[in-house]
Design an enzyme around this catalytic site. Structure first.
Site, PDB file in Angstrom:
ATOM      1  N   GLU A  34       0.821  -1.219   0.000  1.00 48.10           N
ATOM      2  CA  GLU A  34       0.000   0.000   0.000  1.00 48.10           C
ATOM      3  C   GLU A  34       0.855   1.270   0.000  1.00 48.10           C
ATOM      4  O   GLU A  34       0.471   2.299   0.533  1.00 48.10           O
ATOM      5  CB  GLU A  34      -0.977   0.019   1.192  1.00 48.10           C
ATOM      6  CG  GLU A  34      -1.830  -1.203   1.345  1.00 48.10           C
ATOM      7  CD  GLU A  34      -2.675  -1.487   0.122  1.00 48.10           C
ATOM      8  OE1 GLU A  34      -2.824  -0.601  -0.725  1.00 48.10           O
ATOM      9  OE2 GLU A  34      -3.181  -2.615   0.014  1.00 48.10           O
ATOM     10  N   GLY A  35       2.006   1.177  -0.628  1.00 52.30           N
ATOM     11  CA  GLY A  35       2.939   2.299  -0.665  1.00 52.30           C
ATOM     12  C   GLY A  35       3.973   2.133   0.429  1.00 52.30           C
ATOM     13  O   GLY A  35       3.641   2.142   1.617  1.00 52.30           O
TER      14      GLY A  35
END
Length: 598
Positions: free
Chosen positions: A440-441
């Site tokens: 998610e980053g």
């Protein structure tokens, strides 16, 4: 030993007491729900986590997922546990009643998420991703798509994914190659390959609904040419049943370091039928509705792992006998004292405890803003909540997961050699926690987002709700007659002053050299996060002091809260000042070494 019982008393504290007078009150929207109902939900969720999910955590890690004839099979017990989870209504807890959800607040939902992630993080990814997908569809999908998909996704009958990453691109989504060709009936033919797709296929639900980023034939280059498409595994019929298999297949499953019971798939889309979600070429904005929801949830995943690591370490430290206390035997009836008497073991346990309680409090603060953004009647309050969420999303995602990884390692260290082997199960925490810092980053990307986007946007507007809250608390507490509270207020004020000065320093230096912001980003995010935790601990310490003065029947809890806060202010918060010195040094030494000399 994987030891876990939901920390219900602290959860009730952050839910009912800690923020009773904060700036994000959306309670009017949930007036039909009583505190007793919230407590009952927490208690039942705690039982479900401990009795249903925890027993499958170690066995699921050992067995993992497997691909059989194109279908992913989850470990033994997972399908049955999911049915209990779905039938108990847990999948629909915070979803909109319009689509069959229970409409409970995110403040409660995030505490339940934490329990699930503590007991079995791999399991939690399946419903967690579905909740994120429903958020994106509800926010951007057409009414037809909502009616066709949301009821069954909200109920947990169908699940959802998000398909972003491709073999040649991860964070830089402007490079993606998946294509979507429009058809005469309004649908699209989607073709391309995606990797690292969590819950991409499994045997828990009847259908899997993929949200896929792809390009239209006439799309402009880069991120401005990305659209979002809903692509089901099975195409639904008009009567609501699902019919033929769509052009979606699993090319393989990843063999991972951790989260082995969570199916991470390589997905292939071959002329798969899909429908656009939102506007053409604006898919990234639609997907980020899901991504931002997921980033806060990933932070909660970290908190969950940190909590079970703490509880497991405490249980072992109470039982393991080795050596005598430096101040003399504490258990002369035993051949050696339990290791919990040793200062260095206490240091590790208290650090883990502080991380869990501090992150839980900051997570609840952020969740209150999530509820206010959606439900508060005052437009100004909703706008302030939106700014606060923008600021805190990268902090929650990165700080919580960094601290979780540290807590998991401290748990293994507490066990010593017994922690390093599989038998006791705590090495799983290290492996499971590690991915939360990446997906998610990555946390480095979160830090860059904080410094490069959130901090300067709109003349620093997103910073104001946070800065005002900390400043106001320091002013309120400055005249405290309690010596401990006064000292802790002074410590928070000093760290907050360093944060303000650092913010200005980065802004000034980055105008001349962007590498200054990049080199400072990770340290700055941690600095801001520690000040946020300090804010919540000072509030907690004030409440605990007041409750003890009133003669509370729950004195043991409040004394423990004061002890935990004291450790934070003595041993953890000073790291914020250290971050100031690191950031002040600038980027020169970071960037000085020539590339060929690495």
């Amino acid at each position: 030993m994987q030891i876990y019982s939901a920390p219900l008393r602290d959860m009730r504290f952050v839910l009912h007491e800690l923020f009773a007078d904060d700036q994000f009150d959306a309670s009017a929207a949930f007036a039909e729900f009583t505190p007793d109902l919230y407590d009952a939900v927490l208690e039942e969720a705690g039982r479900m986590a401990k009795d249903v999910l925890l027993p499958l955590n170690a066995s699921g890690d050992l067995e993992g997922c497997r691909l059989e004839n194109g279908v992913v099979r989850t470990p033994a017990g997972f399908p049955e546990a999911y049915r209990q989870f779905r039938d108990g209504g847990w999948a629909a807890l915070a979803s909109a009643p319009e689509w069959g959800g229970q409409g409970l607040p995110e403040t409660l939902n995030k505490l339940v998420e934490e329990m699930i992630c503590s007991a079995n993080l791999s399991f939690g990814l399946y419903p967690g991703l579905t909740h994120g997908a429903t958020t994106a569809i509800e926010g951007h999908g057409s009414e037809d798509l909502k009616r066709a998909y949301l009821p069954r996704m909200v109920s947990g009958e169908w699940s959802g994914t998000m398909c972003l990453t491709e073999p040649h691109c991860g964070t830089d989504l402007g490079l993606l190659r998946t294509r979507a060709v429009p058809q005469d009936d309004g649908s699209y033919r989607v073709s391309g390959s995606k990797i690292f797709i969590s819950a991409g296929d499994h045997d828990l639900t009847d259908n899997v609904i993929h949200l896929v980023l792809a390009r239209l034939p006439d799309a402009p280059a880069g991120v401005k040419g990305i659209s979002l498409f809903l692509v089901p595994k099975f195409l639904p019929r008009d009567d609501g049943s699902f019919g033929p298999h769509n052009g979606v297949s699993v090319a393989g499953i990843e063999h991972k370091m951790g989260l082995k019971a969570s199916a991470t798939c390589q997905m292939q889309f071959d002329d798969a039928t899909g429908w656009i979600v939102g506007e053409p070429n604006k898919g990234l904005a639609a997907m980020f509705t899901m991504m931002n929801t997921e980033r806060v949830s990933v932070g909660i995943q970290g908190l969950g792992v940190g909590e079970i690591a703490y509880q497991s370490a405490v249980a072992y430290a109470r039982e393991r006998q080795q050596g005598r206390a430096l101040t003399g035997p504490k258990r002369p009836d035993l051949p050696a004292d339990p290791i919990i008497v040793h200062p260095d073991v206490r240091r590790m346990l208290m650090t883990m405890r502080v991380y869990a309680e501090g992150c839980r409090a900051v997570g609840q603060w952020t969740s209150r803003a999530l509820d206010a953004e959606k439900h508060a009647p005052d437009p100004e309050l909703r706008a302030r909540a939106t700014d606060f969420i923008a600021l805190m999303t990268p902090v929650v995602k990165a700080l919580f997961t960094d601290l979780a990884s540290e807590a998991a390692n401290l748990c293994v260290q507490t066990y010593g050699g017994h922690g390093y082997i599989r038998e006791h199960g705590v090495e799983q925490f290290v492996r499971d926690a590690r991915i939360t810092q990446i997906y998610e980053g990555t946390n480095g990307v979160q830090a860059l987002d904080l410094v490069g986007r959130k901090m300067p946007a709109n003349m620093g507007r997103a910073m104001r709700p946070f800065f005002h809250a900390v400043s106001n608390l320091c002013e309120e507490m400055a005249g405290s007659t309690d010596k401990t509270l006064a000292a802790q207020t002074a410590a928070l004020h000093q760290a907050f002053g360093a944060l303000q000065l650092t913010t200005a320093t980065i802004a000034r230096k980055a105008m001349k050299n962007a590498d200054e912001a990049g080199a400072a980003a990770t340290d700055y995010l941690k600095m801001l996060g520690l000040v946020a935790i300090g804010y919540t601990f000072l509030r907690a310490a004030r409440i605990a002091t007041d409750r003890l003065a009133e003669g509370s029947a729950d004195a043991a809890f409040y004394r423990a809260k004061l002890a935990t806060a004291a450790f934070f202010f003595d041993r953890i918060l000073p790291q914020a000042t250290g971050s100031f010195l690191v950031i002040k040094a600038g980027s020169r030494s970071t960037m000085a070494l020539a590339e060929e000399l690495f």
